[in-house]
Design a protein around this motif. Structure first.
Motif, short mmCIF file in Angstrom:
data_model
loop_
_atom_site.label_atom_id
_atom_site.label_comp_id
_atom_site.label_asym_id
_atom_site.label_seq_id
_atom_site.Cartn_x
_atom_site.Cartn_y
_atom_site.Cartn_z
N TYR A 160 40.57 36.30 37.68
CA TYR A 160 39.73 35.18 37.08
C TYR A 160 38.51 35.78 36.35
O TYR A 160 38.29 35.40 35.45
CB TYR A 160 39.08 34.09 38.12
N THR A 161 38.02 37.01 37.07
CA THR A 161 36.86 37.69 36.24
C THR A 161 37.41 38.36 35.01
O THR A 161 36.71 38.40 33.88
CB THR A 161 36.07 38.67 37.33
N THR A 162 38.54 39.29 35.13
CA THR A 162 38.92 39.80 34.13
C THR A 162 39.77 39.49 33.24
O THR A 162 39.87 39.90 31.97
CB THR A 162 39.49 41.11 34.50
N CYS A 205 34.32 44.64 39.13
CA CYS A 205 34.74 44.00 37.94
C CYS A 205 33.85 44.21 36.58
O CYS A 205 34.17 44.58 35.82
CB CYS A 205 34.95 42.48 38.28
N LEU A 237 33.10 41.80 42.66
CA LEU A 237 32.41 41.50 41.69
C LEU A 237 31.74 42.95 40.99
O LEU A 237 31.96 43.04 39.87
CB LEU A 237 31.34 40.32 41.76
#
Length: 126
Positions: free
Chosen positions: A44-46, A88, A85
């Motif tokens: 979702y973050t990357t 990331c 996090l």
């Protein structure tokens, strides 16, 4: 419901303590428990499916290395998600650091040669 939650908390705490003492099966159980959630957060973050697998490995190496210092001041999930996090963000910084703007490759207007290129000279010579 409280009894069930405290039993889960106790079981997880026992797993953590065992993993802190070097029990690989306990760490594997923690990995199995958190793997999918960590992967989803990374993806979702990357937004990078292949990169997410690499970051997942890095995150769990960091968890393994940091687990002996885990002091139960926060929940394990909170601690794991913070590591995730942070990694990331580290990955994003690494990508930005290697980014070269297209304009830097082309040069400024002052640097551009308006003269005919070598291919044009060759074509005219033919």
């Amino acid at each position: 419901m409280k009894l069930r939650e405290s039993q889960t908390d106790t079981a997880e705490r026992e797993m953590i303590v065992a993993a802190q003492q070097g029990d690989r099966e306990a760490f594997k159980a923690l990995y199995d428990c958190y793997r999918d959630r960590v992967y989803n957060l990374i993806f979702y973050t990357t937004g990078d499916e292949l990169g997410a697998e690499d970051v997942l490995q890095i995150v769990f190496v960091k968890i393994y290395q940091g687990l002996p210092g885990f002091r139960f001041e926060a929940g394990l999930a909170t601690w794991i998600y913070r590591i995730t996090l942070n990694e990331c963000l580290n990955q994003r910084r690494g990508r930005i650091a290697h980014h070269v703007p297209f304009e830097a490759l082309l040069g400024s207007d002052e640097e551009l040669d308006d003269g005919a290129g070598a291919d044009l000279h060759h074509a005219q010579g033919e």
